[in-house]
Enzyme design. Structure first.
Site, PDB file in Angstrom:
ATOM      1  N   ALA A 185       0.834  -1.200   0.000  1.00 32.96           N
ATOM      2  CA  ALA A 185       0.000   0.000   0.000  1.00 32.96           C
ATOM      3  C   ALA A 185       0.864   1.242   0.000  1.00 32.96           C
ATOM      4  O   ALA A 185       1.625   1.480   0.942  1.00 32.96           O
ATOM      5  CB  ALA A 185      -0.924   0.005   1.213  1.00 32.96           C
ATOM      6  N   THR A 186       0.764   2.018  -1.066  1.00 27.70           N
ATOM      7  CA  THR A 186       1.514   3.267  -1.188  1.00 27.70           C
ATOM      8  C   THR A 186       0.511   4.397  -1.328  1.00 27.70           C
ATOM      9  O   THR A 186      -0.180   4.490  -2.342  1.00 27.70           O
ATOM     10  CB  THR A 186       2.432   3.237  -2.427  1.00 27.70           C
ATOM     11  OG1 THR A 186       3.209   2.033  -2.419  1.00 27.70           O
ATOM     12  CG2 THR A 186       3.374   4.433  -2.432  1.00 27.70           C
ATOM     13  N   GLY A 187       0.414   5.240  -0.315  1.00 29.60           N
ATOM     14  CA  GLY A 187      -0.568   6.318  -0.369  1.00 29.60           C
ATOM     15  C   GLY A 187      -0.719   7.016   0.959  1.00 29.60           C
ATOM     16  O   GLY A 187       0.197   7.010   1.783  1.00 29.60           O
ATOM     17  N   GLY A 188      -1.890   7.594   1.209  1.00 32.33           N
ATOM     18  CA  GLY A 188      -2.133   8.379   2.406  1.00 32.33           C
ATOM     19  C   GLY A 188      -2.292   7.538   3.657  1.00 32.33           C
ATOM     20  O   GLY A 188      -2.485   6.320   3.600  1.00 32.33           O
ATOM     21  N   CYS A 239       7.315  12.040  -1.346  1.00 37.70           N
ATOM     22  CA  CYS A 239       7.292  11.939   0.119  1.00 37.70           C
ATOM     23  C   CYS A 239       8.669  12.094   0.741  1.00 37.70           C
ATOM     24  O   CYS A 239       8.779  12.440   1.926  1.00 37.70           O
ATOM     25  CB  CYS A 239       6.670  10.613   0.550  1.00 37.70           C
ATOM     26  SG  CYS A 239       7.558   9.146  -0.031  1.00 37.70           S
TER      27      CYS A 239
END
Length: 450
Positions: A185-188, A239
């Site tokens: 999972a790559t995200g917020g 990021c």
């Protein structure tokens, strides 16, 4: 439109065939994915900017090209199936097996690059992969997967080895999370939390908030140039981009002049800074309207008059513990703090990381190894870049030892399961075969406890 059940069944059928591929065949597929992104880098960059409204084409093109090149250079020649290691001295054999079906939740900020990294690593290990893209990047994500599959078809790879949910939703993403063998999972923060709550093995990332400390022994012009180049890259959405510079109080004006001479618009007046604070943050996070926007767009939104040549906005913190500028800013804005001694520099960085970014990345500009090690030992981050821009280094380059990736783990500091740069090894089951070494001398209790 295919149901998720059909997508997953197709993925498992494809993976059952792919699991029997030789190392050479796996490598050929992984290489094809990287080369496809490299060859279509600009087109996919244009599509991403047009669809998401974030970043810029030139930097996304470079990001697609450099990351595909770097990831394949890292993967090339490494064993990832069958016997990958024989440790004769300790009587151990290590055998690599695929995880199975990988689920990858990908972000709106770097859609094609993240998909490419995840797919290359998955295929390197003999896995199938299903992509759940961010809804704001669904078109370019589907196109990326289509381009990848066109190249895999040329190699006669199993059909449905790489799939994309073309009409993504939170419900489908949650269902995918609960159904795959391993999840990336790559995200917020909210999405990553959902991944870890899915009940399946997961690798997520934490928020970035890179603290950059300037030592007294450096060339401030050189350091400023590197920080600015990294901060404005792709309009500041990466990021690992530098967020706050923490600089020596005795050289404060010299450092500020180094930045302004190279394209930074400096804000010292706190009334003007308050206007920026109010516009830049919504509910403690970067205002969605300003994520990935350039300096001119930000200035117009805030009501500032900045030169057309400005590359970044550099704003002085008010020094208060609750200054929102201590947090992550997903656009080309830098906050600046002054320190009296190294202990205070460390304290400032720690406080800022407690606001956001714990476990991610820091940058140190210094030529004194003792200072570098002291700072490193004190800060709760998983990676530290030395004398380079964070966004252009810690994701792995051809000239450093960081593993090339699009997904940076933040360790237990950041509530993540790994502090490493995600790579193909995280998508493998490793089996160990152990032989008793009867000829190996057994130490006495006295020798063991001596």
């Amino acid at each position: 439109m295919l149901t998720l059940t059909t997508i997953l069944n197709d993925a498992r059928s494809a993976q059952a065939v792919f699991a029997n591929y030789s190392q050479e065949q796996l490598d050929a597929c992984a290489r094809a994915v990287g080369k496809a992104l490299y060859d279509n880098a600009k087109e996919l960059a244009e599509d991403a900017v047009n669809e998401t409204g974030m970043g810029n084409v030139a930097d996304k093109t470079l990001k697609n090209q450099s990351k595909s090149r770097n990831v394949w250079h890292y993967l090339k020649g490494k064993k990832s199936t069958g016997v990958i290691e024989r440790d004769e001295a300790n009587g151990m054999i290590t055998i690599a097996h695929p995880a199975g079906v990988v689920g990858a939740v990908t972000p709106t900020t770097s859609p094609s690059m993240t998909i490419m990294c995840n797919v290359m690593c998955a295929l390197k290990g003999g896995n199938a992969i299903v992509i759940a893209p961010h809804p704001r990047a669904k078109k370019v994500s589907a196109k990326t997967v289509s381009i990848i599959n066109a190249e895999l078809d040329k190699l006669k790879a199993p059909e449905n080895l790489v799939q994309c949910i073309e009409q993504p939703s939170m419900q489908l993403t949650n269902e995918l999370m609960a159904s795959v063998d391993v999840l990336v999972a790559t995200g917020g923060p909210a999405m990553v939390k959902s991944a870890y709550s899915s009940g399946m093995p997961s690798f997520g990332v934490g928020a970035g908030n890179v603290q950059t400390i300037f030592d007294v022994d450096i060339d401030y012009q050189v350091a400023a140039q590197k920080v600015i180049a990294g901060r404005c890259f792709d309009n500041g959405i990466i990021c690992s981009g530098d967020q706050s510079i923490i600089i020596p109080k005795q050289h404060y004006q010299q450092v500020i002049e180094a930045f302004t001479s190279q394209g930074a618009y400096y804000i010292e007046d706190q009334q003007q800074a308050d206007k920026l604070r109010e516009a830049l943050f919504k509910d403690g996070y970067t205002n969605p309207d300003l994520i990935g926007q350039d300096v001119q767009v930000i200035a117009q939104y805030v009501g500032l008059h900045v030169p057309d040549t400005a590359k970044v906005i550099l704003v002085k913190s008010n020094g208060r513990a609750d200054d929102v500028l201590r947090s992550e800013k997903m656009c080309p804005v830098l906050s600046v703090f002054a320190y009296q001694d190294l202990e205070q520099a460390i304290s400032i960085a720690k406080l800022n990381l407690e606001v956001r970014g714990k476990g991610h990345t820091c940058v140190i500009h210094s030529h004194t190894v003792e200072h570098i090690e002291k700072i490193g030992a004190a800060l709760p981050v998983s990676r530290i870049a030395i004398n380079e821009a964070g966004s252009l280094s810690v994701g792995g380059t051809l000239q450093n030892g960081f593993v090339p990736t699009g997904t940076l783990g933040c360790g237990f500091w950041g509530n993540n399961s790994t502090s490493e740069n995600l790579n193909y090894q995280h998508m493998l089951n490793l089996q160990r075969i152990g032989f008793t070494m009867n000829h190996k001398p057994v130490p006495t209790d006295e020798e063991i406890w001596a």
